[in-house]
Design a protein around this motif. Structure first.
Motif, short mmCIF file in Angstrom:
data_model
loop_
_atom_site.label_atom_id
_atom_site.label_comp_id
_atom_site.label_asym_id
_atom_site.label_seq_id
_atom_site.Cartn_x
_atom_site.Cartn_y
_atom_site.Cartn_z
N ILE A 256 52.95 71.46 56.10
CA ILE A 256 54.13 71.89 56.84
C ILE A 256 53.72 72.62 58.11
N ALA A 257 54.67 72.75 59.03
CA ALA A 257 54.45 73.49 60.28
C ALA A 257 55.78 73.98 60.78
N PHE A 258 55.76 75.07 61.54
CA PHE A 258 56.96 75.59 62.17
C PHE A 258 56.79 75.55 63.67
N VAL A 259 57.81 75.03 64.36
CA VAL A 259 57.78 74.88 65.81
C VAL A 259 59.05 75.51 66.37
N ASP A 260 58.90 76.29 67.42
CA ASP A 260 60.08 76.88 68.05
C ASP A 260 61.06 75.79 68.45
N GLU A 261 62.33 76.03 68.21
CA GLU A 261 63.36 75.03 68.44
C GLU A 261 63.38 74.55 69.89
N LEU B 210 58.82 71.60 59.71
CA LEU B 210 58.56 70.16 59.58
C LEU B 210 57.52 69.96 58.49
N ARG B 211 57.54 68.79 57.85
CA ARG B 211 56.56 68.52 56.80
C ARG B 211 56.14 67.06 56.84
N ARG B 212 55.01 66.81 56.18
CA ARG B 212 54.48 65.45 56.11
C ARG B 212 53.69 65.28 54.82
N ASP B 213 53.85 64.14 54.20
CA ASP B 213 53.01 63.75 53.07
C ASP B 213 51.68 63.29 53.65
N VAL B 214 50.60 64.00 53.32
CA VAL B 214 49.31 63.70 53.95
C VAL B 214 48.76 62.34 53.52
N HIS B 215 49.28 61.78 52.44
CA HIS B 215 48.79 60.48 51.97
C HIS B 215 49.62 59.31 52.48
N ALA B 216 50.72 59.63 53.16
CA ALA B 216 51.56 58.55 53.70
C ALA B 216 50.95 58.02 54.99
N PRO B 217 50.82 56.70 55.12
CA PRO B 217 50.25 56.14 56.34
C PRO B 217 51.16 56.35 57.55
#
Length: 239
Positions: free
Chosen positions: A185-190, A46-53
């Motif tokens: 980003i991060a990885f999480v078990d399905e 999973l990922r995220r734009d750290v500047h996105a509100p």
């Protein structure tokens, strides 16, 4: 709750320098036997734009975030090796040693329950440029110069179900911006449904699938990274 599985594939045996050789050997053998002849694991990237509100739900308790301190271990993992957090405790010890050696560009944070002053969650930020040693298991992607990775989050049992992980993950994403990251980003078990939901509430969106396999008690490890299929469904969404 935990989305632990930083994915480095490195055994955590023999992490305590005070342990004797026999104790380290027994720990190593126990770890290898637990790996089994074969095992597979699917994780979601999973990922995220750290500047996105992102509007993130607050936890049910007031929280603050600070750097990890050695005495936090006793609060986070009171049961030591017999408790459910034994692997997480060992992983923290291993990672701290890697950081001291300059082989890992990571920073460990703990969330503090402001009502009691006690640590209630631990999580890492790993920056771009980490040493190849952590990738020997082949289970982590190379980070770009504007990326960071959240890893090895752990919440003690008494604080689970309170929205702590979601709130802290959002706070950690903001911290990633402090080290120059634009994407985290991060990885999480399905099959870790609660952690996947928590990460999504913290503004993360799935984009990748990682398939890890190990053979012969962990002596052989493989990992494959694939784009998230357009028709992908999480286990709890499948018929």
């Amino acid at each position: 709750m935990t989305f632990r599985d930083g994915g480095d594939g490195t055994p955590r045996e023999g992490l305590d320098p005070a342990e004797g050789r026999i104790a380290r050997f027994v720990r190593k053998v126990r770890w290898r036997l637990r790996e089994g002849i074969y095992a597979g694991r699917v994780s979601v990237g999973l990922r995220r734009d750290v500047h996105a509100p992102v509007a993130v739900p607050s936890a049910r308790i007031p929280l603050s975030l600070r750097s990890f301190e050695p005495e936090d271990l006793a609060w986070l993992f009171p049961d030591d090796d017999t408790g459910s957090g034994a692997d997480e405790r060992a992983d923290i010890a291993w990672r701290l040693r890697m950081v001291e050696r300059g082989a890992l560009f990571s920073h460990c944070f703990v969330a503090i329950d402001e009502t009691s002053g006690r640590p209630c969650h631990v999580q890492w930020i790993t920056e771009a440029g980490y040493d190849a040693a952590i990738r020997r298991g082949g289970a982590l992607p190379v980070l770009g110069p504007d990326q960071a990775m959240l890893e090895n989050a752990y919440t003690p049992p008494q604080y689970r179900g309170m929205g702590v992980m979601t709130a802290v993950t959002a706070m950690m994403a903001k911290r990633a911006a402090d080290v120059g990251a634009r994407t985290v980003i991060a990885f999480v078990d399905e099959d870790n449904v609660s952690s996947l939901k928590g990460a999504c509430r913290a503004g993360f969106r799935p984009y990748m699938i990682r398939v890890r396999r190990q053979y012969a008690f962990g002596l052989v490890r493989t990992a494959r990274f694939d784009p998230l299929p357009a028709d992908y469904a999480f286990p709890h969404q499948r018929p």
